[in-house]
Design a protein around this motif. Structure first.
Motif, PDB file in Angstrom:
ATOM      1  N   HIS A 154       0.407  -1.160   0.046  1.00  6.46           N
ATOM      2  CA  HIS A 154       0.237   0.018   0.218  1.00  6.46           C
ATOM      3  C   HIS A 154       0.912   1.385  -0.114  1.00  6.46           C
ATOM      4  CE1 HIS A 154      -2.818   2.961   1.080  1.00  6.46           C
ATOM      5  NE2 HIS A 154      -2.393   2.990   2.218  1.00  6.46           N
ATOM      6  N   LEU A 155       2.334   1.077   0.917  1.00 13.96           N
ATOM      7  CA  LEU A 155       2.985   2.731   0.566  1.00 13.96           C
ATOM      8  C   LEU A 155       3.935   2.907  -0.295  1.00 13.96           C
ATOM      9  CD1 LEU A 155       4.487   2.380   4.241  1.00 13.96           C
ATOM     10  CD2 LEU A 155       2.726   3.646   3.741  1.00 13.96           C
ATOM     11  N   PHE A 156       3.938   1.610  -1.057  1.00 13.25           N
ATOM     12  CA  PHE A 156       4.334   1.574  -2.336  1.00 13.25           C
ATOM     13  C   PHE A 156       3.284   2.038  -3.486  1.00 13.25           C
ATOM     14  CE2 PHE A 156       8.055  -1.139  -0.377  1.00 13.25           C
ATOM     15  CZ  PHE A 156       8.686  -0.100  -0.521  1.00 13.25           C
ATOM     16  N   ASP A 157       2.323   1.876  -3.325  1.00  9.02           N
ATOM     17  CA  ASP A 157       1.293   1.860  -4.366  1.00  9.02           C
ATOM     18  C   ASP A 157       0.604   3.131  -4.212  1.00  9.02           C
ATOM     19  OD1 ASP A 157      -0.949   1.367  -6.604  1.00  9.02           O
ATOM     20  OD2 ASP A 157      -2.152  -0.087  -4.648  1.00  9.02           O
ATOM     21  N   SER A 158       0.255   3.507  -3.025  1.00  6.57           N
ATOM     22  CA  SER A 158       0.117   4.990  -3.129  1.00  6.57           C
ATOM     23  C   SER A 158       0.768   6.034  -3.291  1.00  6.57           C
ATOM     24  CB  SER A 158      -0.448   5.397  -1.926  1.00  6.57           C
ATOM     25  OG  SER A 158       0.193   5.116  -0.726  1.00  6.57           O
ATOM     26  N   GLY A 159       2.179   5.844  -3.326  1.00  4.41           N
ATOM     27  CA  GLY A 159       3.015   6.643  -3.565  1.00  4.41           C
ATOM     28  C   GLY A 159       3.586   7.370  -2.000  1.00  4.41           C
ATOM     29  N   SER A 161       6.122   6.034  -0.488  1.00  6.52           N
ATOM     30  CA  SER A 161       7.298   5.507   0.100  1.00  6.52           C
ATOM     31  C   SER A 161       8.336   5.410  -1.848  1.00  6.52           C
ATOM     32  CB  SER A 161       7.292   4.122   0.739  1.00  6.52           C
ATOM     33  OG  SER A 161       9.068   4.303   0.303  1.00  6.52           O
ATOM     34  N   SER A 162       9.094   5.729  -1.647  1.00  9.94           N
ATOM     35  CA  SER A 162      10.005   5.568  -2.895  1.00  9.94           C
ATOM     36  C   SER A 162      11.296   5.039  -2.725  1.00  9.94           C
ATOM     37  CB  SER A 162       9.928   6.565  -4.083  1.00  9.94           C
ATOM     38  OG  SER A 162      10.726   7.652  -2.645  1.00  9.94           O
ATOM     39  N   LEU A 163      11.508   4.515  -1.751  1.00 10.75           N
ATOM     40  CA  LEU A 163      12.344   3.237  -0.735  1.00 10.75           C
ATOM     41  C   LEU A 163      13.607   2.914  -1.985  1.00 10.75           C
ATOM     42  CD1 LEU A 163      14.132   3.249   1.716  1.00 10.75           C
ATOM     43  CD2 LEU A 163      11.932   0.358   1.965  1.00 10.75           C
ATOM     44  N   GLU A 173      10.061  16.250 -13.020  1.00 11.16           N
ATOM     45  CA  GLU A 173       8.431  15.707 -13.338  1.00 11.16           C
ATOM     46  C   GLU A 173       8.514  14.158 -13.905  1.00 11.16           C
ATOM     47  OE1 GLU A 173       5.568  16.168 -17.167  1.00 11.16           O
ATOM     48  OE2 GLU A 173       7.029  17.521 -17.122  1.00 11.16           O
ATOM     49  N   GLY A 174       9.951  13.591 -14.986  1.00 14.15           N
ATOM     50  CA  GLY A 174      10.211  11.676 -15.075  1.00 14.15           C
ATOM     51  C   GLY A 174      10.470  11.917 -13.767  1.00 14.15           C
ATOM     52  N   ARG A 175      11.339  12.287 -12.594  1.00 12.80           N
ATOM     53  CA  ARG A 175      11.483  11.462 -11.559  1.00 12.80           C
ATOM     54  C   ARG A 175      10.193  11.157 -10.715  1.00 12.80           C
ATOM     55  NH1 ARG A 175      15.778  15.107 -10.086  1.00 12.80           N
ATOM     56  NH2 ARG A 175      14.520  16.086  -9.102  1.00 12.80           N
ATOM     57  N   SER A 176       8.922  12.079 -11.083  1.00 14.03           N
ATOM     58  CA  SER A 176       7.900  11.992 -10.483  1.00 14.03           C
ATOM     59  C   SER A 176       6.720  10.115 -11.166  1.00 14.03           C
ATOM     60  CB  SER A 176       6.525  12.899 -10.502  1.00 14.03           C
ATOM     61  OG  SER A 176       5.660  12.690  -9.951  1.00 14.03           O
ATOM     62  N   VAL A 177       7.239  10.234 -12.028  1.00 11.17           N
ATOM     63  CA  VAL A 177       6.050   9.525 -12.849  1.00 11.17           C
ATOM     64  C   VAL A 177       7.265   8.456 -12.865  1.00 11.17           C
ATOM     65  CG1 VAL A 177       6.064   8.742 -15.686  1.00 11.17           C
ATOM     66  CG2 VAL A 177       5.562  10.371 -15.272  1.00 11.17           C
ATOM     67  N   ARG A 180       6.680   6.384  -9.386  1.00  8.46           N
ATOM     68  CA  ARG A 180       5.421   5.724  -9.217  1.00  8.46           C
ATOM     69  C   ARG A 180       5.185   5.000 -10.186  1.00  8.46           C
ATOM     70  NH1 ARG A 180       1.455   5.351  -6.891  1.00  8.46           N
ATOM     71  NH2 ARG A 180      -0.915   5.773  -7.523  1.00  8.46           N
ATOM     72  N   HIS A 181       6.398   4.731 -10.550  1.00 11.26           N
ATOM     73  CA  HIS A 181       5.603   3.218 -12.645  1.00 11.26           C
ATOM     74  C   HIS A 181       6.252   2.614 -11.692  1.00 11.26           C
ATOM     75  CE1 HIS A 181       5.586   0.407 -15.458  1.00 11.26           C
ATOM     76  NE2 HIS A 181       6.885   0.380 -14.628  1.00 11.26           N
ATOM     77  N   HIS A 182       7.233   2.428 -10.962  1.00  7.15           N
ATOM     78  CA  HIS A 182       8.715   1.978  -9.867  1.00  7.15           C
ATOM     79  C   HIS A 182       7.321   1.515  -8.720  1.00  7.15           C
ATOM     80  CE1 HIS A 182      11.343   0.318  -7.482  1.00  7.15           C
ATOM     81  NE2 HIS A 182      12.409  -0.348  -8.192  1.00  7.15           N
ATOM     82  N   GLY A 183       7.438   2.050  -8.318  1.00  9.38           N
ATOM     83  CA  GLY A 183       6.464   2.154  -7.112  1.00  9.38           C
ATOM     84  C   GLY A 183       5.048   1.103  -6.954  1.00  9.38           C
ATOM     85  N   ARG A 184       4.606   0.575  -7.713  1.00 10.10           N
ATOM     86  CA  ARG A 184       4.292  -0.060  -8.893  1.00 10.10           C
ATOM     87  C   ARG A 184       4.607  -1.360  -9.145  1.00 10.10           C
ATOM     88  NH1 ARG A 184      -0.814   3.934 -11.261  1.00 10.10           N
ATOM     89  NH2 ARG A 184      -1.618   4.411  -9.859  1.00 10.10           N
ATOM     90  N   ILE A 185       5.088  -1.201  -9.434  1.00 10.96           N
ATOM     91  CA  ILE A 185       5.657  -3.160  -9.971  1.00 10.96           C
ATOM     92  C   ILE A 185       6.736  -3.197  -8.579  1.00 10.96           C
ATOM     93  CG2 ILE A 185       8.036  -3.936 -10.889  1.00 10.96           C
ATOM     94  CD1 ILE A 185       7.984  -1.481 -12.512  1.00 10.96           C
TER      95      ILE A 185
END
Length: 245
Positions: A154-159, A161-163, A173-177, A180-185
């Motif tokens: 949930h923490l990675f999914d919701s953004g 945490s980007s641990l 902007e690129g880091r944010s996108v 988010r993609h990496h967190g969902r993986i």
């Protein structure tokens, strides 16, 4: 109080052990444990089951031992989970079932002091320091703790945490996108681990991932050999399925 379950359990313990001023009497111990169990005490159920298991103060009955250990377990009694695990492991009073034994032993481990203290600490940091909370949940998740797997996901999914994300060489902007993609993986893998242990909430979230094409996706196309599945390198398709790990 008349017929207090804790009082009966305490008396049962005294009669079972005996003291300098009270002679040991296992039959009276059984009687008080029985009263305690029927009044709803998990400790009473556990002690009554142990009496049936050993045949102390009553006729030995593995069937009754399993019955009362199970009732104690339903009320959250951890030692009952351990005793039941050993009975299922060895086929005593029940059909031998290693899967049930492992599941029960897992419950015992998850209720240990180390797990409990780390879980409390992770929850305490969830609001003020999500990264530290995610790290603590990850440690428990990799050890097989299902609730921690779902919480870390949930923490990675919701953004929050980007641990595990490295942001080198990207603009804001690129880091944010990318984060988010990496967190969902990462979240997808943790949801899958949780779902394998029977979490319906994680299964539901994995359904969202498949529907929206989040995380790691795959596409299946017809090929000369219909049994061969191809992975879409772009990760885009009308049909998306979680990647296997």
């Amino acid at each position: 109080t008349h017929n207090d379950p804790l009082g009966h359990n305490g008396l049962g313990f005294l009669y079972f052990k005996g003291t300098r001023s009270l002679a040991r009497d296992v039959k009276l111990a059984f009687k008080h444990f029985n009263e305690s169990a029927f009044s709803g005490s998990a400790d009473g159920m556990y002690n009554l089951a142990s009496m049936y298991l050993t045949g102390a103060g009553t006729q030995q009955s593995f069937h009754h031992a399993v019955l009362y250990y199970t009732q104690a377990l339903d009320r959250g009694h951890t030692p009952a989970a351990y005793s039941l695990a050993l009975m299922h492991l060895n086929g005593v009073g029940t059909v031998r079932d290693c899967d049930i034994a492992v599941d029960l032993l897992k419950k015992v481990c998850e209720r240990g002091d180390w797990v409990s203290s780390k879980l409390v600490e992770a929850h305490e940091y969830a609001e003020r320091d999500p990264e530290r909370s995610a790290l603590l949940f990850l440690k428990l998740a990799e050890a097989g703790h299902e609730v921690s797997q779902m919480n870390a996901a949930h923490l990675f999914d919701s953004g929050q945490s980007s641990l595990l994300y490295s942001s080198e060489g990207s603009d804001d902007e690129g880091r944010s996108v990318d984060a988010r993609h990496h967190g969902r993986i990462v979240a997808q893998r943790l949801y899958e681990m949780s779902a394998e242990q029977g979490s319906t909430s994680s299964e539901l979230r994995l359904g969202d991932y498949s529907y929206y094409g989040w995380g790691v996706s795959a596409i299946f196309r017809e090929t000369p050999d219909a049994s061969v599945a191809q992975v879409d390198p772009a990760g885009e398709s009308d049909l998306t399925l979680p990647e296997l790990y």
